[in-house]
Design a protein around this motif. Structure first.
Motif, PDB file in Angstrom:
ATOM      1  N   ASP A   1       8.111 -27.271 -44.525  1.00  0.00           N
ATOM      2  CA  ASP A   1       7.377 -26.027 -44.747  1.00  0.00           C
ATOM      3  C   ASP A   1       7.179 -25.773 -46.237  1.00  0.00           C
ATOM      4  N   GLY A   2       8.245 -25.965 -47.005  1.00  0.00           N
ATOM      5  CA  GLY A   2       8.161 -25.733 -48.441  1.00  0.00           C
ATOM      6  C   GLY A   2       7.144 -26.630 -49.114  1.00  0.00           C
ATOM      7  N   HIS A   3       7.129 -27.895 -48.740  1.00  0.00           N
ATOM      8  CA  HIS A   3       6.162 -28.809 -49.347  1.00  0.00           C
ATOM      9  C   HIS A   3       4.743 -28.439 -48.926  1.00  0.00           C
ATOM     10  N   GLY A   4       4.563 -28.029 -47.686  1.00  0.00           N
ATOM     11  CA  GLY A   4       3.239 -27.578 -47.232  1.00  0.00           C
ATOM     12  C   GLY A   4       2.742 -26.393 -48.039  1.00  0.00           C
ATOM     13  N   ILE A   5       3.627 -25.464 -48.327  1.00  0.00           N
ATOM     14  CA  ILE A   5       3.261 -24.297 -49.141  1.00  0.00           C
ATOM     15  C   ILE A   5       2.830 -24.744 -50.536  1.00  0.00           C
ATOM     16  N   LYS A   6       3.564 -25.672 -51.121  1.00  0.00           N
ATOM     17  CA  LYS A   6       3.195 -26.180 -52.452  1.00  0.00           C
ATOM     18  C   LYS A   6       1.829 -26.868 -52.417  1.00  0.00           C
ATOM     19  N   LEU A   7       1.569 -27.646 -51.360  1.00  0.00           N
ATOM     20  CA  LEU A   7       0.270 -28.298 -51.231  1.00  0.00           C
ATOM     21  C   LEU A   7      -0.856 -27.277 -51.135  1.00  0.00           C
ATOM     22  N   LEU A   8      -0.639 -26.227 -50.359  1.00  0.00           N
ATOM     23  CA  LEU A   8      -1.658 -25.171 -50.244  1.00  0.00           C
ATOM     24  C   LEU A   8      -1.930 -24.529 -51.595  1.00  0.00           C
ATOM     25  N   GLN A   9      -0.866 -24.205 -52.311  1.00  0.00           N
ATOM     26  CA  GLN A   9      -1.030 -23.569 -53.616  1.00  0.00           C
ATOM     27  C   GLN A   9      -1.787 -24.479 -54.578  1.00  0.00           C
ATOM     28  N   ARG A  10      -1.495 -25.768 -54.561  1.00  0.00           N
ATOM     29  CA  ARG A  10      -2.223 -26.718 -55.415  1.00  0.00           C
ATOM     30  C   ARG A  10      -3.707 -26.773 -55.070  1.00  0.00           C
ATOM     31  N   ALA A  11      -4.014 -26.508 -53.806  1.00  0.00           N
ATOM     32  CA  ALA A  11      -5.412 -26.516 -53.365  1.00  0.00           C
ATOM     33  C   ALA A  11      -6.108 -25.179 -53.633  1.00  0.00           C
ATOM     34  N   GLY A  12      -5.407 -24.225 -54.253  1.00  0.00           N
ATOM     35  CA  GLY A  12      -6.021 -22.965 -54.639  1.00  0.00           C
ATOM     36  C   GLY A  12      -5.771 -21.794 -53.714  1.00  0.00           C
ATOM     37  N   PHE A  13      -4.961 -21.976 -52.694  1.00  0.00           N
ATOM     38  CA  PHE A  13      -4.627 -20.868 -51.799  1.00  0.00           C
ATOM     39  C   PHE A  13      -3.561 -19.991 -52.434  1.00  0.00           C
ATOM     40  N   THR A  14      -3.562 -18.722 -52.062  1.00  0.00           N
ATOM     41  CA  THR A  14      -2.481 -17.814 -52.417  1.00  0.00           C
ATOM     42  C   THR A  14      -1.564 -17.721 -51.208  1.00  0.00           C
ATOM     43  N   VAL A  15      -0.263 -17.688 -51.450  1.00  0.00           N
ATOM     44  CA  VAL A  15       0.723 -17.555 -50.381  1.00  0.00           C
ATOM     45  C   VAL A  15       1.553 -16.310 -50.652  1.00  0.00           C
ATOM     46  N   ALA A  16       1.808 -15.543 -49.598  1.00  0.00           N
ATOM     47  CA  ALA A  16       2.619 -14.336 -49.711  1.00  0.00           C
ATOM     48  C   ALA A  16       3.653 -14.319 -48.595  1.00  0.00           C
ATOM     49  N   LEU A  17       4.796 -13.723 -48.881  1.00  0.00           N
ATOM     50  CA  LEU A  17       5.829 -13.486 -47.881  1.00  0.00           C
ATOM     51  C   LEU A  17       5.977 -11.989 -47.693  1.00  0.00           C
ATOM     52  N   ILE A  18       5.919 -11.553 -46.450  1.00  0.00           N
ATOM     53  CA  ILE A  18       6.078 -10.131 -46.117  1.00  0.00           C
ATOM     54  C   ILE A  18       7.128 -10.056 -45.017  1.00  0.00           C
ATOM     55  N   THR A  19       8.302  -9.539 -45.354  1.00  0.00           N
ATOM     56  CA  THR A  19       9.422  -9.570 -44.421  1.00  0.00           C
ATOM     57  C   THR A  19      10.091  -8.206 -44.274  1.00  0.00           C
ATOM     58  N   GLY A  20      10.626  -7.965 -43.110  1.00  0.00           N
ATOM     59  CA  GLY A  20      11.286  -6.691 -42.835  1.00  0.00           C
ATOM     60  C   GLY A  20      12.676  -6.603 -43.434  1.00  0.00           C
ATOM     61  N   ARG A  21      13.316  -7.723 -43.628  1.00  0.00           N
ATOM     62  CA  ARG A  21      14.662  -7.731 -44.185  1.00  0.00           C
ATOM     63  C   ARG A  21      14.593  -7.885 -45.704  1.00  0.00           C
ATOM     64  N   ASP A  22      15.677  -7.511 -46.353  1.00  0.00           N
ATOM     65  CA  ASP A  22      15.791  -7.683 -47.800  1.00  0.00           C
ATOM     66  C   ASP A  22      16.928  -8.671 -48.034  1.00  0.00           C
ATOM     67  N   SER A  23      16.602  -9.828 -48.567  1.00  0.00           N
ATOM     68  CA  SER A  23      17.596 -10.891 -48.681  1.00  0.00           C
ATOM     69  C   SER A  23      17.449 -11.647 -50.000  1.00  0.00           C
ATOM     70  N   PRO A  24      18.557 -11.803 -50.724  1.00  0.00           N
ATOM     71  CA  PRO A  24      18.513 -12.615 -51.942  1.00  0.00           C
ATOM     72  C   PRO A  24      18.094 -14.058 -51.657  1.00  0.00           C
ATOM     73  N   MET A  25      18.432 -14.574 -50.465  1.00  0.00           N
ATOM     74  CA  MET A  25      18.049 -15.948 -50.105  1.00  0.00           C
ATOM     75  C   MET A  25      16.524 -16.093 -50.097  1.00  0.00           C
ATOM     76  N   VAL A  26      15.837 -15.080 -49.598  1.00  0.00           N
ATOM     77  CA  VAL A  26      14.371 -15.121 -49.549  1.00  0.00           C
ATOM     78  C   VAL A  26      13.804 -15.069 -50.963  1.00  0.00           C
ATOM     79  N   SER A  27      14.395 -14.256 -51.813  1.00  0.00           N
ATOM     80  CA  SER A  27      13.954 -14.204 -53.215  1.00  0.00           C
ATOM     81  C   SER A  27      14.109 -15.562 -53.878  1.00  0.00           C
TER      82      SER A  27
END
Length: 185
Positions: A51-77
């Protein structure tokens, strides 16, 4: 169902071609939805490297990626930082208003958004995004509202499936493959 299933639906493929922002829930989408706590109360999450590598590939292709989550977690940060995701919103119970605000900030319409979530707080965003996506483990009512249910489960490559499909739909796939097959930059 195969990885290319969304691309076999011409209407969905047309909508995928207009996507500029991939917005994702975290628990149940980027993770398997399980919450793990150590004895001292510290939360632990597992993220899939595909998943992480896919996100990086998308960003390299010019896409914006956002995370919107209900929990607050340092791991997500930490995960967002390691992936270069600049748009991280935690503690968000109603995802659609936050998604609308982000679209205004980025100068995008909801039609240019693919949103993937797996539970009730996500259904507004799934329903109103240009392409609403969920994962197989989501409740039936979420699956019924989505345009696409991934083949892979959340935390087990669902986001990579989405990323690869977006890259294919928008004609970036051959260049991505070429980079890795031939070492092009």
């Amino acid at each position: 169902m195969t990885l290319d299933t969304p691309l076999k639906d011409s209407h969905l493929t047309d909508r995928l071609r207009h996507i500029r922002l991939l917005a994702l829930d975290v628990d149940g989408v980027l993770t398997d939805g399980q919450l793990y706590f150590q004895a001292d109360g510290i939360e632990i999450k597992g993220f899939n490297t595909l998943d992480g590598h896919g996100i990086k590939l998308l960003q390299r292709a010019g896409f914006t990626v956002a995370l919107i989550t209900g929990r607050d977690s340092p791991m997500v940060s930490h995960r967002a930082t390691s992936l270069g995701i600049k748009h991280l919103y935690q503690g968000v119970e109603r995802k659609l208003p936050k998604l609308r605000d982000l679209c205004l900030q980025l100068g995008l319409s909801l039609d240019q958004v693919a949103y993937c979530g797996d539970d009730m707080p996500d259904i507004g965003a799934i329903r109103h995004a240009g392409v609403g996506i969920t994962v197989p483990g989501a409740p039936d009512y979420v699956c019924q509202l989505a345009d696409w249910v991934t083949q892979r489960e959340g935390g087990h490559g669902a986001v990579r499936e989405i990323c690869d499909t977006l890259l294919k739909a928008q004609g970036h796939w051959d260049a991505v493959l070429d980079t890795y097959l031939h070492g092009a930059h």
